[in-house]
Scaffold this active site. Structure first.
Site, mmCIF file in Angstrom:
data_model
loop_
_atom_site.group_PDB
_atom_site.id
_atom_site.type_symbol
_atom_site.label_atom_id
_atom_site.label_comp_id
_atom_site.label_asym_id
_atom_site.label_seq_id
_atom_site.Cartn_x
_atom_site.Cartn_y
_atom_site.Cartn_z
ATOM 1 N N SER A 106 0.812 -1.211 0.000
ATOM 2 C CA SER A 106 0.000 0.000 0.000
ATOM 3 C C SER A 106 0.851 1.270 0.000
ATOM 4 O O SER A 106 1.589 1.529 -0.937
ATOM 5 C CB SER A 106 -0.948 -0.043 1.192
ATOM 6 N N ASP A 253 -2.449 6.083 -3.515
ATOM 7 C CA ASP A 253 -1.333 5.450 -2.822
ATOM 8 C C ASP A 253 -0.777 4.332 -3.703
ATOM 9 O O ASP A 253 -1.165 4.186 -4.864
ATOM 10 C CB ASP A 253 -1.748 4.939 -1.439
ATOM 11 N N ASP A 255 -1.070 1.090 -4.093
ATOM 12 C CA ASP A 255 -1.933 0.117 -4.769
ATOM 13 C C ASP A 255 -3.265 0.714 -5.187
ATOM 14 O O ASP A 255 -4.170 0.001 -5.618
ATOM 15 C CB ASP A 255 -2.147 -1.118 -3.902
ATOM 16 N N ASP A 257 -5.847 1.955 -3.660
ATOM 17 C CA ASP A 257 -7.140 1.756 -2.989
ATOM 18 C C ASP A 257 -7.511 2.980 -2.149
ATOM 19 O O ASP A 257 -8.568 3.015 -1.531
ATOM 20 C CB ASP A 257 -7.164 0.478 -2.150
#
Length: 462
Positions: A106, A253, A255, A257
């Site tokens: 992340s 961010d 990834d 999400d």
């Protein structure tokens, strides 16, 4: 919290406390376990498991290790390659995969990585299955009425294969574009892709919807993900939006999400702002089913005051988008999220989705014909002071009767003009004392009072 997995997967420093061997074992277990479940239902076909990854250098190592474990256990591994966590969740769900895996840490720096596991519905994997994976890693697996010293390898024609599934990523892009209710023609939009998963997806979506798109931090090299970029370092996008006179900016961010926004004046629009803006938009259109927005206990007190003014109810969960989604699913809520930018639109997704969030905020801008700063203006952020107190024993410190009495006294003095929250850190020997009030002086007064009691009772580490 499990032995290896936390609320957002198995995360650690690559090849230190999350190794290639760990990934191989996770693959070995998942490939075998889902195969056994299918056989119990009379289905002897190979399990289908899909994998996505972010742009970290170690993501390739973990991808190959997972594939080795999965195929050795008889599963077929479908590869989305570099993609976002929400795209893995979407494809897992719509293409009937047995489970999905996202390789990402992340917003963490490049030397960390993680394994996020999703069930067949694209939701975070249940704790019972996670516990079995951890048992297998520790060599003490007991499942299907038997104790397993080792699980069997697939042989002959039962050995799994890999399938290039980049088409799934492209269909996810098409799905997100289809959710755009308005053309963005005439809008100048900035995107900060954090040198991560969104680098080759987000611009395609905004271009397709007609925006004039300006992108920064979309040149990943394996070690620059989140490096002074993205939602955790949004100052670069703030400057970029102002210098280029853009209408809005969106920062993701690693990834993708999460999404935070920047208005036309360069001001940060947090996850709490997003919940307010879209929650109000839904209510005004009669779309806010249950009339409730789901937040976490860390949402700003000003958000609740703003919701009170427009008659929107709110729920508060523990910190973590996992808990937000669980509450939403159980209670039929349509929108929820965290101040950090994990926003879940349950009608369209099972996870936080940064690109979807930015499309939804654009929808409000286009429908209202208002600037982002105008939409956010009614939500007044309350000053917040947070102090982390290092303690010997978190439970003892939090449950001390004198500490609890001090917290109660602070809460009574604040009344409905602020709030105090005292909670344990999930990973460190810390008690977090946080106060929100109309001014910083009031915040400091009440935080210091509670912290002093914790110290006087001998709970702190010198």
């Amino acid at each position: 919290m499990g032995r290896y997995f936390g609320t957002d997967g198995f995360r650690g420093t690559a090849n230190v406390n999350l190794t290639a061997d760990h990934a191989f074992k996770v693959g070995r277990f998942l490939g075998w376990y889902y195969g056994e479940l299918k056989k119990q239902n009379g289905d002897y076909s190979a399990p289908k498991i899909i994998i996505g990854k972010d742009t970290r250098r170690s993501s390739y190592m973990f991808e190959y290790s997972l594939v080795g474990g999965l195929t050795a256990s008889g599963a077929d591994a479908y590869l989305l390659h570099v993609t976002t966590t929400p795209s893995v969740a979407y494809i897992t769900r719509v293409d009937s995969f047995d489970c999905g895996i996202m390789i990402s840490a992340s917003h963490n720096p490049y030397y960390d990585n993680g394994l996020k596991l999703l069930n067949s519905h694209g939701e975070k994997m249940d704790e019972d299955t996670i516990a079995l994976i951890e048992d297998y890693i520790d060599g003490k697996l007991d499942v299907f009425g038997k104790t397993w010293e080792e699980i069997p390898y697939a042989k002959d024609s039962e050995i799994g294969c890999t399938v290039d599934y980049v088409s799934g990523r492209n269909r996810y892009i098409g799905y997100i574009i289809s959710l755009g209710m308005y053309s963005f023609r005439g809008m100048r939009i900035g995107l900060d892709c954090a040198n991560g998963s969104a680098w080759n997806l987000a611009k395609a979506v905004f271009d397709a919807l007609g925006a004039k798109t300006y992108v920064i931090n979309a040149s990943p090299n394996g070690i620059n993900i989140n490096n002074n970029a993205g939602s955790t370092h949004i100052e670069g996008l703030q400057k970029f939006v102002v210098e280029n006179k853009l209408d809005a900016g969106f920062a993701y961010d690693g990834d993708a999400d999460r999404c935070l926004c920047v208005d036309e004046n360069g001001n940060i629009i947090t996850g709490d702002h997003i919940l307010y803006i879209y929650g109000r938009y839904m209510k005004e259109r009669g779309k806010l089913i249950t009339n409730t927005v789901v937040t976490t206990v860390m949402s700003n007190f000003g958000l609740y005051k703003a919701f009170d003014k427009i008659g929107v109810n709110y729920a508060k969960t523990d910190v973590g988008d996992k808990y937000v989604y669980e509450y939403m699913k159980e209670n039929g809520c349509r929108i929820g999220g965290e101040e950090s930018g994990h926003i879940i639109f349950s009608k369209y997704a099972t996870t936080g989705d940064g690109i979807l969030t930015s499309i939804k905020i654009m929808e409000v801008i286009m429908a209202s014909k208002k600037k982002l700063s105008e939409l956010a203006a009614p939500f007044k952020v309350y000053p917040q002071v947070l102090v982390n107190v290092k303690v010997k024993d978190k439970e003892a410190a939090e449950n001390d009767s004198d500490v609890q009495a001090a917290v109660e006294e602070a809460a009574n003095q604040l009344g409905d003009s602020g709030r105090i929250l005292v909670r344990q850190s999930g990973t460190e020997l810390l008690i977090r004392v946080m106060v929100e009030a109309k001014d910083e002086e009031t915040c400091n007064k009440h935080v210091n009072y509670v912290v002093d009691v914790i110290k006087k009772k001998g709970h702190t580490v010198e």
